[in-house]
Scaffold this active site. Structure first.
Site, PDB file in Angstrom:
ATOM      1  N   CYS A 251      -6.288   1.815   5.782  1.00  0.00           N
ATOM      2  CA  CYS A 251      -6.873   0.541   6.252  1.00  0.00           C
ATOM      3  C   CYS A 251      -6.256   0.181   7.605  1.00  0.00           C
ATOM      4  CB  CYS A 251      -6.605  -0.562   5.226  1.00  0.00           C
ATOM      5  SG  CYS A 251      -4.867  -1.093   5.197  1.00  0.00           S
TER       6      CYS A 251
ATOM      7  N   CYS B 224      -2.354  -0.112   7.464  1.00  0.00           N
ATOM      8  CA  CYS B 224      -1.620   1.155   7.339  1.00  0.00           C
ATOM      9  C   CYS B 224      -1.800   2.037   8.577  1.00  0.00           C
ATOM     10  CB  CYS B 224      -2.062   1.874   6.070  1.00  0.00           C
ATOM     11  SG  CYS B 224      -1.655   0.930   4.588  1.00  0.00           S
TER      12      CYS B 224
ATOM     13  N   GLU C 171       0.807   3.908   1.750  1.00  0.00           N
ATOM     14  CA  GLU C 171       1.212   4.378   3.091  1.00  0.00           C
ATOM     15  C   GLU C 171       2.411   3.583   3.624  1.00  0.00           C
ATOM     16  OE1 GLU C 171      -1.826   3.430   2.090  1.00  0.00           O
ATOM     17  OE2 GLU C 171      -3.402   4.242   3.393  1.00  0.00           O
TER      18      GLU C 171
ATOM     19  N   HIS D 167       0.861  -1.189   0.000  1.00  0.00           N
ATOM     20  CA  HIS D 167       0.000   0.000   0.000  1.00  0.00           C
ATOM     21  C   HIS D 167       0.900   1.242   0.000  1.00  0.00           C
ATOM     22  CE1 HIS D 167      -4.057  -1.739   1.678  1.00  0.00           C
ATOM     23  NE2 HIS D 167      -3.620  -2.390   0.621  1.00  0.00           N
TER      24      HIS D 167
END
Lengths: 147, 147
Positions: free
Chosen positions: A85, A88, A57, A55
């Site tokens: 999410c 993260c 992040e 991801h």
């Protein structure tokens, strides 16, 4: 000297999201800023890297720590185009990030709906370019449906 | 052919935790197994890599996906010596991991206490070598206190 504001940095995060869109990734972009300086930029690469942990992040937190020489990001702000999410938000907890600014809400898998604990010192700001970030995500899912 | 059991694989995860202990890292080890084959091994490297995302589970999930050529780990079991945190449980959600077996509980920062959502198809088994894993963690924190 004029201070750069949340809109300025979120626009750069949106450009990162557009990069993801161009290569068929769920379009999420991130910029991490420390003392008005960008210390990391990233976009989602889960498909490209074949890795659920890629991801935007996660990459940006790793990159910012590398750039600053500190794994704690207490004086940093993370600008992200979609609500983080659990994974993260969990990473931001360990990094003790100073502030998170996000654009689009994720009502299904966002950390707020799922009750993920963020660090008690992390300040959260929402609503910066929400429509623009949502539009990019909508474009992705519409493209996907047409394929 | 004798099937290898949870104790067998957890012992290998404990060896990974010991490797972390030797280099001054919080001693957590992971093994990911697919069809009785180890597809990834890792130990915590957050200090060494100066990166909060370098938990053993995160590295192992990335490594297993790379090894299998699939970012979904539906047929895999992750053996981990300490209950996963929000970040790592969140990663296991995205990987749709088939099963998680963990040894020591983490009552403060474990995913259960914090209510992290794991994938609905993930089966969780606890209590395999709990004391041994807890002893290694205790040794680490005792050593740290003496320094």
């Amino acid at each position: 000297m004029q201070l750069l504001d949340d809109k300025y940095f979120m626009q750069i995060a949106l450009k990162e999201a557009e990069k993801a869109l161009e290569i068929g990734e769920v379009p999420v972009g991130v910029v991490i800023v420390c003392n008005q300086q960008i210390v990391a930029k990233a976009h989602n690469l889960t498909q490209t890297l074949n890795d659920v942990t890629a991801h935007a992040e996660m990459q940006a937190i790793t990159s910012a720590a590398n750039s600053l020489g500190s794994k704690y990001l207490k004086d940093c702000t993370m600008y992200v185009t979609l609500e983080p999410c659990q994974m993260c938000a969990g990473a931001s907890y360990w990094a003790q990030i100073g502030r998170i600014v996000f654009a689009a809400d994720d009502e299904k898998r966002g950390y707020r709906a799922l009750g993920t604990m963020i660090h008690p010192k992390t300040i959260v700001t929402t609503g910066v370019f929400t429509d623009k970030a949502s539009d990019i995500l909508l474009e992705f899912f519409q493209q996907k449906r047409l394929k």
